[in-house]
Design a protein around this motif. Sequence first.
Motif, PDB file in Angstrom:
ATOM      1  N   UNK A 112      36.529  17.134   8.484  1.00  0.00           N
ATOM      2  CA  UNK A 112      35.192  16.588   8.279  1.00  0.00           C
ATOM      3  C   UNK A 112      35.005  16.051   6.849  1.00  0.00           C
ATOM      4  N   UNK A 113      34.518  14.824   6.772  1.00  0.00           N
ATOM      5  CA  UNK A 113      34.254  14.191   5.486  1.00  0.00           C
ATOM      6  C   UNK A 113      32.876  13.551   5.505  1.00  0.00           C
ATOM      7  N   UNK A 114      32.134  13.779   4.457  1.00  0.00           N
ATOM      8  CA  UNK A 114      30.798  13.215   4.295  1.00  0.00           C
ATOM      9  C   UNK A 114      30.884  12.028   3.341  1.00  0.00           C
ATOM     10  N   UNK A 115      30.149  10.976   3.634  1.00  0.00           N
ATOM     11  CA  UNK A 115      30.137   9.793   2.769  1.00  0.00           C
ATOM     12  C   UNK A 115      28.749   9.668   2.142  1.00  0.00           C
ATOM     13  N   UNK A 116      28.719   9.649   0.799  1.00  0.00           N
ATOM     14  CA  UNK A 116      27.452   9.542   0.062  1.00  0.00           C
ATOM     15  C   UNK A 116      27.426   8.199  -0.648  1.00  0.00           C
ATOM     16  N   UNK A 117      26.387   7.420  -0.392  1.00  0.00           N
ATOM     17  CA  UNK A 117      26.248   6.086  -0.978  1.00  0.00           C
ATOM     18  C   UNK A 117      24.998   6.076  -1.854  1.00  0.00           C
ATOM     19  N   UNK A 118      25.141   5.713  -3.124  1.00  0.00           N
ATOM     20  CA  UNK A 118      23.973   5.620  -3.994  1.00  0.00           C
ATOM     21  C   UNK A 118      24.319   5.800  -5.458  1.00  0.00           C
ATOM     22  N   UNK A 119      23.394   5.396  -6.318  1.00  0.00           N
ATOM     23  CA  UNK A 119      23.598   5.484  -7.768  1.00  0.00           C
ATOM     24  C   UNK A 119      23.792   6.923  -8.245  1.00  0.00           C
ATOM     25  N   UNK A 120      23.295   7.912  -7.463  1.00  0.00           N
ATOM     26  CA  UNK A 120      23.420   9.314  -7.887  1.00  0.00           C
ATOM     27  C   UNK A 120      24.874   9.742  -8.005  1.00  0.00           C
ATOM     28  N   UNK A 121      25.776   9.024  -7.346  1.00  0.00           N
ATOM     29  CA  UNK A 121      27.199   9.375  -7.434  1.00  0.00           C
ATOM     30  C   UNK A 121      27.699   9.260  -8.872  1.00  0.00           C
ATOM     31  N   UNK A 122      27.054   8.396  -9.687  1.00  0.00           N
ATOM     32  CA  UNK A 122      27.438   8.255 -11.090  1.00  0.00           C
ATOM     33  C   UNK A 122      27.317   9.570 -11.861  1.00  0.00           C
ATOM     34  N   UNK A 123      26.452  10.472 -11.393  1.00  0.00           N
ATOM     35  CA  UNK A 123      26.199  11.718 -12.112  1.00  0.00           C
ATOM     36  C   UNK A 123      27.282  12.765 -11.886  1.00  0.00           C
ATOM     37  N   UNK A 124      28.181  12.509 -10.968  1.00  0.00           N
ATOM     38  CA  UNK A 124      29.192  13.507 -10.617  1.00  0.00           C
ATOM     39  C   UNK A 124      30.009  13.948 -11.825  1.00  0.00           C
ATOM     40  N   UNK A 125      30.477  13.010 -12.616  1.00  0.00           N
ATOM     41  CA  UNK A 125      31.332  13.353 -13.757  1.00  0.00           C
ATOM     42  C   UNK A 125      30.609  14.264 -14.740  1.00  0.00           C
ATOM     43  N   UNK A 126      29.310  14.070 -14.878  1.00  0.00           N
ATOM     44  CA  UNK A 126      28.520  14.852 -15.827  1.00  0.00           C
ATOM     45  C   UNK A 126      28.101  16.208 -15.262  1.00  0.00           C
ATOM     46  N   UNK A 127      27.788  16.247 -13.959  1.00  0.00           N
ATOM     47  CA  UNK A 127      27.179  17.444 -13.378  1.00  0.00           C
ATOM     48  C   UNK A 127      28.135  18.279 -12.535  1.00  0.00           C
ATOM     49  N   UNK A 128      29.350  17.805 -12.314  1.00  0.00           N
ATOM     50  CA  UNK A 128      30.276  18.539 -11.458  1.00  0.00           C
ATOM     51  C   UNK A 128      30.565  19.929 -12.033  1.00  0.00           C
ATOM     52  N   UNK A 129      30.496  20.935 -11.192  1.00  0.00           N
ATOM     53  CA  UNK A 129      30.729  22.309 -11.639  1.00  0.00           C
ATOM     54  C   UNK A 129      31.688  23.071 -10.725  1.00  0.00           C
ATOM     55  N   UNK A 130      31.842  22.610  -9.477  1.00  0.00           N
ATOM     56  CA  UNK A 130      32.592  23.419  -8.512  1.00  0.00           C
ATOM     57  C   UNK A 130      34.070  23.068  -8.471  1.00  0.00           C
ATOM     58  N   UNK A 131      34.389  21.766  -8.436  1.00  0.00           N
ATOM     59  CA  UNK A 131      35.779  21.342  -8.253  1.00  0.00           C
ATOM     60  C   UNK A 131      36.266  20.558  -9.453  1.00  0.00           C
ATOM     61  N   UNK A 132      36.273  21.202 -10.604  1.00  0.00           N
ATOM     62  CA  UNK A 132      36.603  20.523 -11.859  1.00  0.00           C
ATOM     63  C   UNK A 132      38.004  19.914 -11.839  1.00  0.00           C
ATOM     64  N   UNK A 133      38.875  20.393 -10.974  1.00  0.00           N
ATOM     65  CA  UNK A 133      40.245  19.869 -10.939  1.00  0.00           C
ATOM     66  C   UNK A 133      40.344  18.538 -10.225  1.00  0.00           C
ATOM     67  N   UNK A 134      39.298  18.162  -9.458  1.00  0.00           N
ATOM     68  CA  UNK A 134      39.354  16.923  -8.680  1.00  0.00           C
ATOM     69  C   UNK A 134      38.681  15.774  -9.410  1.00  0.00           C
TER      70      UNK A 134
END
Length: 461
Positions: free
Chosen positions: A439-461
Amino acid sequence: MNYLPIFIDIKQKPCLVVGGGDIAYRKITLLLKANAQVVCVDRLACKSVQTLADEKKITLIKRDFESADVNAQMLIISATDDAALNAQVSRLAASVNIPVNVVDSPDLCTFIMPSIVDRSPIVIAISSAGKAPVLARLIRAKLESSIPNAYGKLAELAGDFRDQVKAKFSKIEDRRYFWERIFSGIVAEKVFSGKVDEAKADMQKQLDDSNATDIGEVYLVGGGPGDPDLLTFKALRLMQQADVILYDRLVSEAVMELVRRDAQLIYVGKERDNHSVPQDGINQLLVDLAKQGKRVCRLKGGDPFIFGRGGEEIETLAENGIPFQVVPGITAASGCSTYSGIPLTHRDYSQSCRFVTGHLKDGSMNLPWNELAVEQQTIVFYMALKGAQHLSNKLIEHGLRADMPVALVEKGTTPDHKVWTTTLAGLPDIVATQPIKAPTLIIVGEVVKLREKLNWFDASN
């Protein structure tokens, strides 16, 4: 056993608290919950204690403690930071055989205050004999999470019927068997779900015909996106008492580890164009098992009412008069986005969010593209991996920017959680060239830009 655990009736009985600080206040509120008549002695009481006195809930005597204060008390608590005073209170109470507790001084106590799980009239007390009170509180927290608040109402109901049950069953063994069936059956579940009047009616019916076969019940439970820690307390309770578990492909192994060990497990998972059991067959199986008196847990990944066909299943249950409960779960959009550091809304990037299924009942992807292809909106596509090329083309065709950020989250919230980021135009290529699986979810939107700044769970990816 260092202490004999007992429960004392202090309703409308005089109880003395020496000290008026914050700790004393906590002890006073506990005594008040047991309906004691509290007298507090302290020259300088804190604001909270003073408020209780102003509201006439306690008697506050603003002076130093005197030896005569111990007279005629049911029990005494000393909660001061004066070691000499605490020792004096303990000695005086013990001399007249009045139970006394001195806060944080087990050697001065004749009784100790346990950590309490209150489901009145069910009350559970946990004690470490004063050796590790923090550990006792941690144990209490674990019990709090596994014992529903409605257990008190269930005990009240049992009390209402106790005499009838004793009259109906002369043997203790028969009464015990009857109560075990009640406390683990549909009567208890109706109490837990707030249907107390229905529970009373069912209880009376079972008493009038104790040989009647109970109809079962179906629990439609959201198992969340994969991390077992995201299960609700209610979901966990129902999973652990169900006789039969019908589970689908999206329920993680870690979640399945928490179901009742001796439950019958029936796999009814569905993949695109590959249904192990057709939906109509699942609907009928739920009905048939419940009519056999089984407690059936229909365990689904995510939330059962968000692209989970839960509505279709309970329609069949309702038509057949089968009792059911629905337990929400954290949907994949929320769990996967959160664990990926992607907020679904953000004042600077997105003021709305749409959840969209990647294929309809007939297998098509006929979506309102004009409504989806707008700025300042997040779109979350479920079950759309195979249709990635189509949704990319359609969104761009209807005006969404080709460079709109996109994230693909595979097996979100689980140890195998993976995230790929790209653009709307690059979506088809990444799906074609990377080993991305459902199962894979696809997220479309400007909020994806925040991933690099806010990522906390999968820092290795």
